[in-house]
Design a protein around this motif. Structure first.
Motif, mmCIF file in Angstrom:
data_model
loop_
_atom_site.group_PDB
_atom_site.id
_atom_site.type_symbol
_atom_site.label_atom_id
_atom_site.label_comp_id
_atom_site.label_asym_id
_atom_site.label_seq_id
_atom_site.Cartn_x
_atom_site.Cartn_y
_atom_site.Cartn_z
ATOM 1 N N CYS A 134 7.507 -10.678 3.290
ATOM 2 C CA CYS A 134 6.258 -11.537 3.699
ATOM 3 C C CYS A 134 7.379 -13.048 3.306
ATOM 4 O O CYS A 134 9.016 -12.832 2.859
ATOM 5 C CB CYS A 134 5.489 -11.807 2.748
ATOM 6 N N TYR A 135 6.891 -14.478 2.711
ATOM 7 C CA TYR A 135 7.501 -15.176 3.022
ATOM 8 C C TYR A 135 6.599 -15.649 1.405
ATOM 9 O O TYR A 135 5.996 -16.338 1.177
ATOM 10 C CB TYR A 135 7.077 -16.395 3.838
ATOM 11 N N PHE A 136 7.812 -16.785 0.455
ATOM 12 C CA PHE A 136 7.399 -17.283 -0.756
ATOM 13 C C PHE A 136 8.192 -18.499 -0.784
ATOM 14 O O PHE A 136 9.242 -18.151 -0.306
ATOM 15 C CB PHE A 136 6.967 -16.418 -1.754
ATOM 16 N N SER A 171 11.637 -12.137 -0.130
ATOM 17 C CA SER A 171 10.106 -11.998 -0.948
ATOM 18 C C SER A 171 9.503 -10.913 -0.308
ATOM 19 O O SER A 171 9.343 -10.197 0.871
ATOM 20 C CB SER A 171 9.986 -13.520 -0.313
ATOM 21 N N GLU A 179 5.318 -8.404 -0.730
ATOM 22 C CA GLU A 179 4.150 -7.759 -1.154
ATOM 23 C C GLU A 179 4.078 -6.726 -2.149
ATOM 24 O O GLU A 179 4.459 -5.825 -0.950
ATOM 25 C CB GLU A 179 2.607 -8.368 -0.261
ATOM 26 N N GLY A 236 2.910 -10.728 -5.031
ATOM 27 C CA GLY A 236 3.773 -10.813 -4.672
ATOM 28 C C GLY A 236 4.923 -11.286 -5.761
ATOM 29 O O GLY A 236 4.298 -12.169 -6.708
#
Length: 220
Positions: free
Chosen positions: A34-36, A42, A44, A58
């Motif tokens: 995912c994206y952070f 990144s 989850e 996350g």
């Protein structure tokens, strides 16, 4: 790049051990890319809960620019954030996250314990099964979008409405400009017994749609 992979490995190992310490060694876990904004890569973490995958946290390898700004430029690190409500759902078998904002005493008293290590399994509050309602209506001549109906059901039914599904669409063969929709929606009771006015949800929705000027039943 090799250093990032080592930090990623350490991150996943540590968080996997944490989750299995809480919920048992048989817990199914999967990682989703995912994206952070402050970590790369990144991820989850999702766990298997009541037959579905449930996101519980996350995490990711911290951007080196942030590490340097903290005065630790010669180090690398990882960060994570836990969804405590989702962990509690798994730990206590709570099926609906909205219950955490409930003021229903029947829910709250289940977790007032003298011993914090006493096992607790959530006991459902309502004796009533979900209600399945069917409704059909003629659409206004103009100015209608599909989301209008969904929004209307939500506005009237609130959090009681769990699902809305379009099941049929019919256009009158003689007029070609008058259409009826058939929909099904599921009403579930989460925190208290069903209130009577929700049983009349279909009639409340009907009042919000105007009948076309020419009723298709008037055509031969």
């Amino acid at each position: 790049m090799e250093a990032v992979k080592l930090v990623e490995f350490d991150l996943k190992q540590a968080l996997t051990r944490l989750m299995r310490h809480l919920f048992g060694e048989d817990l199914e876990i999967r990682w989703v890319d995912c994206y952070f904004p402050f970590t790369h890569p990144s991820f989850e973490m999702e766990v298997r809960f009541q037959g579905d995958w449930l996101e519980v946290l996350g995490c990711g390898v911290m951007e080196q620019e942030l590490v340097c700004s903290a005065g630790a430029g010669n180090k690398m690190g990882w960060a994570f954030g836990l969804g405590l409500e989702r962990l509690a759902m798994v730990l206590f078998g709570i099926p609906d996250i909205r219950l955490f904002w409930s003021e229903d005493e029947r829910f709250l008293k289940q977790f007032r314990l003298s011993d914090i290590y006493q096992p607790v399994t959530f006991q459902p509050l309502s004796k009533y099964p979900p209600l399945f309602n069917d409704i059909s209506f003629w659409l206004p001549a103009e100015g209608y979008t599909e989301n209008d109906f969904y929004d209307l059901v939500r506005n009237i039914g609130g959090d009681l409405v769990e699902k809305v599904t379009l099941v049929d669409e019919f256009t009158h063969p003689k007029t070609h400009n008058q259409t009826t929709l058939g929909s099904n929606f599921t009403v579930g009771r989460v925190c208290q017994a069903l209130q009577t006015h929700y049983l009349f949800l279909p009639s409340s929705i009907h009042k919000h749609f105007h009948k076309p000027q020419n009723d298709p039943r008037d055509f031969p």
